[in-house]
Design an enzyme around this catalytic site. Sequence first.
Site, PDB file in Angstrom:
ATOM      1  N   ASP A 141      37.223  34.937  41.014  1.00 60.05           N
ATOM      2  CA  ASP A 141      37.920  34.540  42.237  1.00 60.05           C
ATOM      3  C   ASP A 141      37.074  34.712  43.501  1.00 60.05           C
ATOM      4  OD1 ASP A 141      39.819  33.761  44.042  1.00 60.05           O
ATOM      5  OD2 ASP A 141      41.263  35.351  43.614  1.00 60.05           O
ATOM      6  N   HIS A 151      46.794  34.379  39.276  1.00 59.59           N
ATOM      7  CA  HIS A 151      47.310  35.666  39.763  1.00 59.59           C
ATOM      8  C   HIS A 151      48.686  36.001  39.148  1.00 59.59           C
ATOM      9  CE1 HIS A 151      43.996  35.867  42.532  1.00 59.59           C
ATOM     10  NE2 HIS A 151      44.392  34.792  43.174  1.00 59.59           N
TER      11      HIS A 151
HETATM   12 ZN   LIG Z   1      41.679  31.821  44.313  1.00 52.63          ZN
END
Ligand SMILES: [Zn+2]
Length: 444
Positions: free
Chosen positions: A316, A265
């Site tokens: 994800d 991220h």
């Molecule tokens: Zn994750």
Amino acid sequence: VAEYWCELAWLGGADAEAEVLIAEQAGVITSVVAGSPCPPGATRLAGLTLPGFANAHSHAFHRVLRSRAQGGRGSFWTWRDQMYAAAERLDPDSYYALARAVYGEMALAGITCVGEFHYLHHGQAGAPYADPNAMGNALVAAAADARVRITLIDACYLRGGFDAPLSAAQQRFSDGDAIAWAARAASRAKAAHARHGAAVHSVRAVDPHSITVIAQWAADHDVVLHAHVSEQPLEVEQCRRTFGRTPVQLLADCGALGGRFTAVHATHAAEADIELLGSASCFACICPTTERDLADGVGPARRLRDAGARLTLGTDSQAVIDMFEEARGVEMNERLAARERGRHTSAELLQAATAVGHASLGWPDAGRLAVGSPADLVSVRLDSVRTAGAGAECALSAAVFAATAADVHHVVSGGVVSVSGGAHVSLDVAAEMRVAVGALLGRP
Ligand SMILES: [Zn+2]
């Protein structure tokens, strides 16, 4: 020995090449020749053929939440409670069945390698299974069935927050301490299609001393190291308040940064964090379809790349499983935030989805149509309603900006066909998904 003749193929340049003949032997590419006629006996691959995609950040079980958690209100933190409720119901058998369908969906999307960020290690209330790696082994077996390679990124998770104990739902994630985590991780059986990775779940879930132990363990075992980093502003604030440093600075001080490290991220990375990640040649895994679903924000992908970090892509939370959507999400989100177009070229986005992603998962030879690389070929239709009209000169942009996973029609994974005619060769993915999700929800 097999030969594939590609109408168009991307060999790593700014544009696709025409009439490319690719030969493989024992799962490895042995020759690549552009401008070649199609010899008899070769498999003809229509449209644009790309190297296999690497999904650099996955939590297979989040697939249960698709369509259920997305329409709701709230934040990352309210979503996390729903995600924990899904995790509570899983055991090795039900996780195997679910992951088989999820990895099947990935195979259909052209993903030939998944980085599974795995922290659901133990049974109810944290009691280990008879085999303490039963959950991880279920994922490795599921990937084999789906014909997808896997890097099992074994995550250490020790506490509920900077000054919070584990909640009831989090007990299953913890080995107690980093030494016990390392002992369990080292005891897992090996498999040809699987590699091992290490992870610090986050600076929320692992204390600095333990981060140091995990980083050293990853270096000693020469495996990749991943961590969730600065996904939410609250994490950055709490880390600053507790340690006087950002999560990236804390990880740097614990010896985690470097060429084996992926910051997952990095959405709220500060300027100094970007410099740290870039100067250490870290990977930064952007997960746009999840970050937008969870209202995380838009990360500094272009600035990370300018600083020297290497971008990768992950599905994800499995809000969708579509690497084209992830690739264009990086560019499109930044266009909205920066009010400037062309932050990343199509070729740069495809590099993130292929070669760079594989490198971040410990498969440095994979993700390119080149001699010596695994024979992973993903063929994308250029005659679908979405892509029809694209020519050789804009084939890469057709893939990045217009195609969806549904346009993937043929996939070769390590020299073995996994998808043909848009269908998985050995799994009825939709049927398996319906049964596996239904079983977890208590439906007959
Ligand atoms: Zn994750």
